[in-house]
Design an enzyme around this catalytic site. Structure first.
Site, PDB file in Angstrom:
ATOM      1  N   ARG A  71       0.869  -1.498   0.163  1.00  0.00           N
ATOM      2  CA  ARG A  71      -0.448   0.142  -0.668  1.00  0.00           C
ATOM      3  C   ARG A  71       0.891   1.374   0.044  1.00  0.00           C
ATOM      4  O   ARG A  71       2.038   1.431   1.238  1.00  0.00           O
ATOM      5  CB  ARG A  71      -0.970   0.086   1.022  1.00  0.00           C
ATOM      6  CG  ARG A  71      -1.786   1.447   1.222  1.00  0.00           C
ATOM      7  CD  ARG A  71      -2.716   0.960   2.430  1.00  0.00           C
ATOM      8  NE  ARG A  71      -3.831  -0.196   2.990  1.00  0.00           N
ATOM      9  CZ  ARG A  71      -4.015  -0.938   4.092  1.00  0.00           C
ATOM     10  NH1 ARG A  71      -3.632  -0.724   4.926  1.00  0.00           N
ATOM     11  NH2 ARG A  71      -4.269  -1.611   3.846  1.00  0.00           N
ATOM     12  N   ARG A 139      -1.444   5.883   9.972  1.00  0.00           N
ATOM     13  CA  ARG A 139      -2.416   5.835   8.783  1.00  0.00           C
ATOM     14  C   ARG A 139      -2.001   7.051   7.749  1.00  0.00           C
ATOM     15  O   ARG A 139      -1.838   8.640   7.794  1.00  0.00           O
ATOM     16  CB  ARG A 139      -3.118   4.450   8.534  1.00  0.00           C
ATOM     17  CG  ARG A 139      -2.668   3.542   9.395  1.00  0.00           C
ATOM     18  CD  ARG A 139      -3.229   1.766   8.995  1.00  0.00           C
ATOM     19  NE  ARG A 139      -3.320   1.370   9.734  1.00  0.00           N
ATOM     20  CZ  ARG A 139      -3.585  -0.377   8.968  1.00  0.00           C
ATOM     21  NH1 ARG A 139      -4.950   0.073   8.278  1.00  0.00           N
ATOM     22  NH2 ARG A 139      -3.666  -0.405  10.120  1.00  0.00           N
ATOM     23  N   LYS A 222      -6.523   6.683  12.205  1.00  0.00           N
ATOM     24  CA  LYS A 222      -6.051   7.448  10.968  1.00  0.00           C
ATOM     25  C   LYS A 222      -6.973   8.281  11.841  1.00  0.00           C
ATOM     26  O   LYS A 222      -8.067   9.418  12.188  1.00  0.00           O
ATOM     27  CB  LYS A 222      -8.454   6.286  10.614  1.00  0.00           C
ATOM     28  CG  LYS A 222      -7.579   4.910  10.156  1.00  0.00           C
ATOM     29  CD  LYS A 222      -8.702   4.311   9.389  1.00  0.00           C
ATOM     30  CE  LYS A 222      -8.465   2.606   9.790  1.00  0.00           C
ATOM     31  NZ  LYS A 222      -9.095   1.597   9.006  1.00  0.00           N
ATOM     32  N   CYS A 449      -8.292 -10.840   0.787  1.00  0.00           N
ATOM     33  CA  CYS A 449      -8.002 -10.476   2.279  1.00  0.00           C
ATOM     34  C   CYS A 449      -8.398 -11.885   2.585  1.00  0.00           C
ATOM     35  O   CYS A 449      -9.230 -12.264   2.491  1.00  0.00           O
ATOM     36  CB  CYS A 449      -9.510  -9.091   2.356  1.00  0.00           C
ATOM     37  SG  CYS A 449      -9.889  -8.776   3.801  1.00  0.00           S
ATOM     38  N   CYS A 488     -16.558  -8.129   5.944  1.00  0.00           N
ATOM     39  CA  CYS A 488     -16.422  -8.702   6.802  1.00  0.00           C
ATOM     40  C   CYS A 488     -16.843  -7.734   7.936  1.00  0.00           C
ATOM     41  O   CYS A 488     -17.335  -5.861   6.963  1.00  0.00           O
ATOM     42  CB  CYS A 488     -15.016  -9.342   6.876  1.00  0.00           C
ATOM     43  SG  CYS A 488     -14.206  -7.581   7.240  1.00  0.00           S
ATOM     44  N   CYS A 492     -14.405  -1.695   6.747  1.00  0.00           N
ATOM     45  CA  CYS A 492     -13.207  -1.642   6.274  1.00  0.00           C
ATOM     46  C   CYS A 492     -14.142  -0.415   5.243  1.00  0.00           C
ATOM     47  O   CYS A 492     -13.373   0.907   3.956  1.00  0.00           O
ATOM     48  CB  CYS A 492     -12.253  -2.051   5.237  1.00  0.00           C
ATOM     49  SG  CYS A 492     -10.678  -3.075   6.478  1.00  0.00           S
TER      50      CYS A 492
END
Length: 596
Positions: A71, A139, A222, A449, A488, A492
């Protein structure tokens, strides 16, 4: 692996080094041990496997098809055409595609162990980094995507870069492992200026990193900056949010919010989403110092024994917002804070299509289905399209929080050329799309994932085809309605504040949440514990038909739902784990008992 052992792994890692250098030099194995994978996240990568072939390989007594996701980190989603082309080339080391993230970054999936070092090396030499794009650190810092040329947009972008620089972890391990100790010296890696009094109050007790110490943060962290009334960054879902206040055309200071976060686990009432709360207002010169005080408060008070409750949202709830504020203020000697200013947001949507920047040039927002930049037969050739634009137009590119792209600084004389390149590769403007389609988003989920319980990116476009047909039939094609899906409950894809959120429970089964808001400022509730994938469009249609029949003049879906579907005080833990019918019955029983 136990939750506490993650802390032990970080503590013993010698600044996140561990055995990563030796393990990636070993070509005899395609993967690394799980304890090393935990450290690797801080370097911007996750170990994964191709779950589409996992069962087949297991049956054949073969190891998993291991690979790595990498990433790239880019404050505010900004990337140059040269940097874009480097990422495009690196697709050859991955699955042949890039995935834009809803944190304004770029992910490459399917990188083999032997190629990871080369990929990270090239990202760094482009002037970007993967350092801190994952892991228990701050992040990528998000910022407003629109490249408008005014003082407020310039300052918000500058703030994303200042925050990114301040909270970069400072161990030499990253350069030692991935760059063979080579010095890279972009602006973002230089030591930032720090208020000595604040640093004295926030300094980690031990370790070479003054902010992170030896054990870093309890969990990921975040941040995002938003300009009212556009909430494209989903401010209330962030650990820390920043909103500028303008006086006489200049940014005087920022209101800071804290404690947002969406991850949870199905059926565990101790885990749930929270929206951020106002903390205080602070003058512009003190914003980054105030942020250090917030981050280190979480470092010292966050839950390090139960990772499911380790995000700062739980710290704020456990301490209470007033006590949390007092602790942050204690770490800001000599810095005055003020009451938070009132905030107002209209939408989380992107500005797609052509717009003026304010300096005589134009920008163009281009819709990317699910953020997947690839050349797929019979579909838009996104990768070829943006490669040609980067090569011929050489314009700055911006990844939006809704996983679209903005082409910036376009001279009006190049507008027709850009349109021709888009058309040549089948990349259509969003004008003919429903408003819901433009902002609908899914997380990556399967096959890469490891946490995904069901499909997300690969199925939401098909669901939206059917939902679009209903929207058009009911005359709702231009209504602002937010659909989000995630494979899930970790959230996200940010489903818990959407008008409609679908959260994977098991293959082809989803929990269905309804009642968030296109503004991003309200949480949804669990309407149905389990819905089959093929039943999703019909379930949605029921709500859309009721909305059309019951709405008042000018009322959007979010406001109609809030007015007509009140189910009791919210948010509560039950709101996210117990479906509506059961909550309503429980609430009715409580009222009957009270009346008796």
């Amino acid at each position: 692996m136990s939750k506490a052992s993650v802390e032990d792994i970080k503590l013993a890692s010698a600044g996140l080094r561990g055995q990563l250098a030796e393990q990636f030099a070993d070509t005899s194995t395609p993967n690394i041990p799980e304890d090393s994978n935990i450290l690797l996240k801080h370097h911007g990568s996750y170990q994964q496997d191709d779950r589409d072939v996992r069962a087949e390989r297991t049956k054949a007594k073969l190891d998993k098809a291991w690979s790595f996701m990498i990433r790239s980190k880019m404050p505010g989603g900004r990337i140059s055409s040269v940097q874009w082309l480097i990422h495009d080339e690196l697709c050859s080391k991955a699955m042949g595609s890039m995935r834009l993230t809803n944190r304004q970054g770029i992910q490459l999936h399917g990188v083999l162990k032997g190629g990871l070092k080369e990929v990270i090396h090239n990202v760094c030499h482009s002037g970007l980094s993967t350092m801190g794009a994952c892991g228990d650190v701050v992040r990528n810092t998000m910022g407003p995507a629109a490249p408008l040329k005014d003082a407020i947009h310039a300052d918000t972008q500058k703030l994303t870069e200042e925050i990114s620089q301040r909270f970069l972890w400072r161990s030499q391990a990253y350069a030692d492992i991935w760059l063979d100790g080579e010095k890279v010296d972009p602006d973002w890696i230089k030591d930032p200026e720090v208020n000595p009094a604040v640093r004295a109050a926030t300094q980690a007790a031990e370790g070479e990193d003054p902010i992170y110490g030896k054990v870093y943060l309890p969990r990921k962290f975040k941040m995002a900056v938003a300009i009212q009334p556009c909430n494209d960054v989903d401010l209330y879902s962030q650990d820390v949010g920043f909103v500028p206040h303008v006086v006489n055309g200049a940014v005087e200071g920022y209101t800071i919010t804290v404690g947002g976060g969406f991850g949870m686990s199905h059926g565990q009432l101790s885990t749930r989403p929270f929206l951020a709360q106002p903390l205080f207002y602070v003058k512009r010169a003190n914003v980054v110092d105030a942020t250090e005080a917030i981050v280190t408060t979480q470092r010292d008070h966050g839950n390090r024994t139960e990772r499911k409750n380790a995000r700062m949202k739980y710290t704020v709830q456990t301490m209470g917002i007033d006590a949390f504020r007092a602790e942050v203020q204690r770490r800001l000697p000599g810095i005055e804070t003020f009451p938070a200013k009132e905030l107002h947001f209209d939408s989380v949507e992107d500005n797609l299509g052509w717009h003026e920047q304010g300096d005589g040039k134009l920008y163009c927002g281009v819709h990317i289905s699910m953020g997947r930049v690839a050349d797929v037969e019979g579909k838009p050739q996104y990768r070829s399209c943006f490669r040609e634009i980067a090569q011929t137009i050489n314009c700055p590119i911006i990844v939006t929080p809704n996983t679209n792209l903005i082409l910036a600084d376009i001279d009006p004389s190049d507008k027709a050329n850009v349109d021709a390149i888009l058309a040549k590769h089948g990349v259509v403007h969003s004008d003919g799309m429903t408003r819901a389609r433009k902002v609908a988003h899914a997380c990556v989920a399967l096959p890469t994932c490891g946490l995904a319980l069901s499909e997300s990116e690969r199925v939401l476009p098909g669901f939206m085809d059917k939902i679009d047909a209903t929207l058009r039939e009911l005359g709702l094609a231009d209504e602002p309605i937010l659909f989000r899906m995630t494979g899930c409950p970790n959230g996200c894809g940010r489903p818990y504040n959407a008008d409609f959120g679908f959260v994977g429970r098991s293959p082809n089964k989803y929990a269905m949440f309804v009642g968030g808001s296109i503004r991003g400022n309200r949480l949804a509730g669990l309407e149905f514990k389990t819905v089959l994938g093929e039943d999703v469009p019909a379930k949605v249609r029921t709500f859309l038909e009721a909305f059309k029949a019951e709405r008042q003049d000018g009322e959007i879906f979010a406001d109609w739902f809030a007015r007509t579907r009140t189910t009791g005080e919210a948010p509560t833990p039950e709101q996210f784990h117990i479906e509506l019918a059961e909550r309503a019955a429980k609430l009715a029983g409580q009222k009957t008992e009270a009346a008796g």
